[in-house]
Enzyme design. Structure first.
Site, short mmCIF file in Angstrom:
data_model
loop_
_atom_site.label_atom_id
_atom_site.label_comp_id
_atom_site.label_asym_id
_atom_site.label_seq_id
_atom_site.Cartn_x
_atom_site.Cartn_y
_atom_site.Cartn_z
N PRO A 269 0.79 -1.23 0.00
CA PRO A 269 0.00 0.00 0.00
C PRO A 269 0.83 1.29 0.00
O PRO A 269 0.27 2.35 -0.25
CB PRO A 269 -0.82 -0.10 1.30
CG PRO A 269 -0.06 -1.04 2.17
CD PRO A 269 0.71 -1.95 1.28
N CYS A 270 2.12 1.24 0.31
CA CYS A 270 2.89 2.49 0.47
C CYS A 270 3.91 2.75 -0.63
O CYS A 270 3.86 3.79 -1.29
CB CYS A 270 3.59 2.49 1.82
SG CYS A 270 2.47 2.64 3.20
N PHE A 271 4.85 1.82 -0.81
CA PHE A 271 5.97 2.08 -1.71
C PHE A 271 5.54 2.56 -3.11
O PHE A 271 6.01 3.60 -3.57
CB PHE A 271 6.84 0.82 -1.87
CG PHE A 271 7.86 0.62 -0.78
CD1 PHE A 271 8.24 1.65 0.06
CD2 PHE A 271 8.45 -0.62 -0.60
CE1 PHE A 271 9.19 1.47 1.05
CE2 PHE A 271 9.41 -0.82 0.39
CZ PHE A 271 9.78 0.23 1.22
#
Ligand SMILES: NC(=O)c1ccc[n+]([C@@H]2O[C@H](COP(=O)([O-])OP(=O)(O)OC[C@H]3O[C@@H](n4cnc5c(N)ncnc54)[C@H](O)[C@@H]3O)[C@@H](O)[C@H]2O)c1
Length: 459
Positions: A269-271
């Site tokens: 979900p972030c990178f």
């Protein structure tokens, strides 16, 4: 005495922060718009799946309150952290609608509060958001001035899903963006009481902190992508081995060994979205955006490259097996996961796929081309080519000599060199390792291609 704080947003990060702070002896009031999350936290239960969250909330319940009422939470605390979703918008930037709503509610509550209160945005945002979009909301709704009356900080956490509580309590450093020294000092003193490892603080302006947060993820993904670029290159050089190269590279103190393993790309979900957002910011402000764009493009190209590598191994009408669908082992998150992207890339090529992940039971809407297996051995049973897509120890632990002996036509493609000691010599020709070149002497075409660069007439 640790001051009581409130946390607005009881999701994967917010609920874990509640648990972590309470485990260090701090009192916390959790707030959410979702009644079920509030109920769960108030009862000492995890509202979301995260390592140790249930047990830590339960063990520290005496110091935890939860409410739907922001007014109550702000009144009874000295610092309010805002940890609500900031999903990517159509431009690739972070939408801050939920943060704006939370700031409105906090500002309204602060109208009635006489004492100094610090509001801390923890959600990921792009530079300028806190000062130009959220600060005015706080001043308008509270009728007070940010600075003399209200403190405002931007302070993200550097955590990975699956180890949020441990990471929160043991950061390499705490990042504090502040409107003024008083706000920053208040937050720094709070972290010093709560963090377990006496991490140093890096204090700076709101904008520098907003940029530093997103830069960390962008830099790490650049490093991962560099290792993946080397892996692809090694595959074309007889005798080359990405692990040997990255081991040497990582021994250089300027570089370091972490996040330098060639394999499949990054996901989760972030990178991926942080890179897209950084590229958007750079493009919008007329600064070079090629770095994060290239990192992203290389990452996105990996599933197709792997399919090109395995397609020749699949017999007509054959089946590809994929072991590992989440973005990392021991996770159920398939968002931007390379194993799942590999399934889709295979299906797009008309290949049939059978897949397994210990924590992912279904991939919806993939049609009849995909079937889900109940166990990794079932994948091996049903497939002609098996790809090990996540470095999950459970996949290494399978009885590969027996599985290969039982299926003489089976090929295994190992993206992480996970099975390097598990494959018998008799099956070596059916074991394909990403990130390694052909064994010297085994692939005359690869050797000729390399030699031609240096021996062809004219050089
Ligand atoms: N999860 C991570 O690994 C991670 C890592 C670093 C940063 N972040 C950032 O932290 C933020 C939160 O992430 P998350 O994974 O915890 O999100 P999440 O979706 O798991 O949880 C968000 C919670 O906020 C609640 N919420 C939404 N609007 C609200 C409002 N106005 N008032 C009160 N509660 C509200 C939701 O009901 C939900 O419970 C995001 O900006 C994310 O980018 C997350």
């Amino acid at each position: 005495m640790i001051p009581r704080v409130s946390i607005v947003g009881l999701g994967k990060l917010g609920a874990s922060m509640v648990a972590a702070i309470a485990s260090r002896g701090g009192e916390v009031i959790g707030v959410d718009v979702n009644a079920a999350s509030v109920e769960a936290v108030a009862a000492g239960r995890a509202p979301v799946q995260e390592t140790d969250l249930d047990a830590t909330l339960a063990a520290n319940r005496a110091r935890i309150r939860a409410t739907l009422d922001v007014g109550e939470a702000v009144r009874d605390s000295a610092i309010t952290f805002v940890i609500v979703p900031t999903p990517s918008d159509a431009r690739g930037a972070f939408a801050f609608d939920a943060a704006a709503r939370a700031f409105e509610a906090i500002g309204t509550a602060l109208r009635k509060k006489e004492t100094y209160h610090v509001v801390v945005l923890t959600s990921t945002v792009l530079p300028g958001t806190t000062r130009t979009a959220l600060l005015p909301i706080l001043e308008r709704t509270s009728g007070k001035r940010v600075g003399p009356d209200i403190g405002l900080c931007y302070s993200p956490e550097f955590i990975a899903l699956g180890s949020v509580i441990r990471d929160f309590l043991n950061p390499d450093f705490t990042l504090i963006g502040e409107v003024d020294a008083r706000a920053g000092e208040t937050l720094e003193a709070y972290y010093a009481q709560v963090m377990a490892n006496h991490a140093p603080s890096r204090r700076m302006s709101l904008e520098n902190a907003e940029l530093a947060k997103i830069s960390v993820n962008s830099y790490v993904t650049m490093k991962i992508t560099f290792a993946n670029m080397l892996a692809a290159l090694c595959e074309a050089i007889p005798g080359a081995d990405v692990d040997v190269v990255t081991h040497a590279l990582g021994s250089d103190k300027r570089i370091g060994a972490k996040y330098l393993t060639g394999g499949l790309g990054y996901g989760g979900p972030c990178f991926p979205r942080d890179n897209v957002a950084l590229a958007f910011l750079a493009r919008s402000l007329g600064a070079p955006s090629l770095g994060p764009e290239a990192t992203d493009a290389v990452n996105d190209s990996i599933p197709a490259r792997v399919v090109a590598r395995i397609a020749p191994l699949v017999p007509a009408g054959g089946t590809v097996g994929v072991l590992g669908l989440a973005y990392k082992p021991a996770s159920h998150v398939i968002e931007e996961a390379q194993g799942t992207a590999l399934v889709d890339a295979c299906l797009a090529q008309g290949l049939r796929v059978v897949a397994f992940d210990p924590l992912v039971s279904a991939l919806p809407n993939r049609g009849a081309g995909l079937s889900m297996a109940q166990a990794p051995a079932d994948v091996v049973q049903a497939a002609d080519v098996v790809v090990v897509a996540t470095p999950d120890a459970a996949f290494a632990a399978l009885d590969w000599p027996a599985l290969l002996a039982a299926k003489p036509g089976l090929h295994v493609v190992d993206a992480w060199r996970l099975l390097r000691d598990r494959i018998p010599a008799s099956a070596a020709a059916r074991y394909h390792v990403l990130g390694r070149g052909p064994v010297p002497g085994s692939d005359p075409r690869a050797e000729a291609r390399l030699a031609e660069l240096w021996t062809a007439p004219g050089h």
